[in-house]
Motif scaffolding. Structure first.
Motif, PDB file in Angstrom:
ATOM      1  N   TYR A 161       0.832  -1.209   0.000  1.00  0.00           N
ATOM      2  CA  TYR A 161       0.000   0.000   0.000  1.00  0.00           C
ATOM      3  C   TYR A 161       0.861   1.251   0.000  1.00  0.00           C
ATOM      4  N   TYR A 181     -11.260  -0.093  -1.588  1.00  0.00           N
ATOM      5  CA  TYR A 181     -12.234  -1.136  -1.250  1.00  0.00           C
ATOM      6  C   TYR A 181     -13.564  -0.860  -1.950  1.00  0.00           C
ATOM      7  N   CYS A 210      -8.010  -4.820   0.009  1.00  0.00           N
ATOM      8  CA  CYS A 210      -8.010  -3.352  -0.015  1.00  0.00           C
ATOM      9  C   CYS A 210      -8.604  -2.773   1.272  1.00  0.00           C
TER      10      CYS A 210
END
Length: 312
Positions: A161, A181, A210
């Motif tokens: 990330y 997400y 996510c």
């Protein structure tokens, strides 16, 4: 040679996010594999699947306690890692990138280490825990489960990330894989309506991935919301802000690289070759977890500073 170096540089996502071991060792060998597979017409996903099988064979070698089989295990796992590099390079060379490919690629390391830890549990079953008279047996499997499903997954999600956040502000949306997400869950629901089993499986798992990334980074989520409210989306942030974020994020990339793959693999190699394989999960739970928590702390503080600069 100069054309090979130029081609090699073109397969990097960014020099900022590449580790020295990868730049000078893994990527060049991976590119040789990528060029070979391109010549014979293999797809990136086929190369990734091959890496799964070689990683599995590597794990089988590590269940033996002798040096010969362990050296074979090291060489096989190194080959699997070269292929894991080659699939991404092949995807960029051919333009055949896909979310399925990213999911397969992202799951390769986890698959290798699950197999390796099961093999090491077998290897250490009747071996005593250091400084005790108690055999490892299921205690080692428990240690590996905590290290793998807890520490390992958390560290790799975080590193992935943070690298993609950096790449987003450095190269723009097209140069990063910074998915949310919300967007991925919407794709999952669409596949659910269409009863597309492959799409349900891939996007269901990827959207959860996510979500866990976003839950681990609350200050960045606040920064993201602030940028979206002010500029429409993060991609419209002023260049000065983008440069400032990259300047502050760049020194953190070395920590993201440490908690990814190379150093955990090196410790695994040393542990197995020196007949102390238990140091691998212990290393993940202690040293790598400490670095991951430090990285998260630094990145969250960076996001706070950036929000304050926007409000000033």
């Amino acid at each position: 040679m100069s054309s090979f170096k130029a081609l090699l540089r073109s397969t990097y996502k960014s020099a900022d996010t590449e580790e020295g071991i990868d730049i000078y060792f893994t990527r060049p060998i991976g590119l040789i594999f990528a060029l070979f597979f391109k010549k014979i017409g293999w797809s990136p996903n086929a190369v990734t699947i091959l890496s799964y099988f070689i990683g599995l064979f590597s794990a089988w070698m590590f269940h033996y306690a002798d040096l010969y089989h362990n050296i074979l295990g090291v060489l096989l796992l190194m080959t699997a890692n070269f292929l894991d590099s080659a699939d991404g390079q092949l995807a960029r060379l051919t333009g055949k990138t896909s979310i399925t490919g990213r999911l397969l690629d992202g799951g390769a390391t986890e698959f290798w280490f699950i197999c390796i830890y099961l093999a090491l549990t077998w290897r250490l079953w009747d071996v005593n825990i250091p400084f005790t008279g108690t055999p490892w047996r299921l205690w080692f499997l428990l240690l590996c489960c905590i290290a793998g499903f807890g520490a390992h997954n958390y560290q790799c999600r975080l590193a992935d990330y943070y690298r993609n956040i950096h790449l987003f502000f450095l190269n723009g949306k097209e140069g990063a894989e910074l998915d949310s997400y919300e967007s991925q869950h919407a794709i999952y629901e669409q596949h659910l309506k269409e009863r597309n089993l492959a799409g349900i499986f891939f996007f269901g798992n990827y959207s959860k991935y996510c979500r866990k990334q976003e839950e681990s980074t609350p200050q960045f989520q606040r920064l993201k919301q602030m940028l979206t409210q002010r500029y429409g989306n993060m991609g419209n942030a002023p260049q000065q802000f983008r440069d400032d974020l990259c300047r502050q994020s760049r020194p953190l990339m070395k920590y993201a690289n440490i908690i990814s793959y190379n150093w955990r693999a090196i410790v695994l190699y040393i542990g197995c070759l020196c007949s102390v394989p238990w140091i691998s999960p212990v290393f993940e739970l202690t040293v790598l977890m400490a670095i991951a928590l430090y990285l998260r702390h630094r990145h969250e503080k960076m996001c706070e500073r950036l929000m304050n600069s926007l409000n000033s």
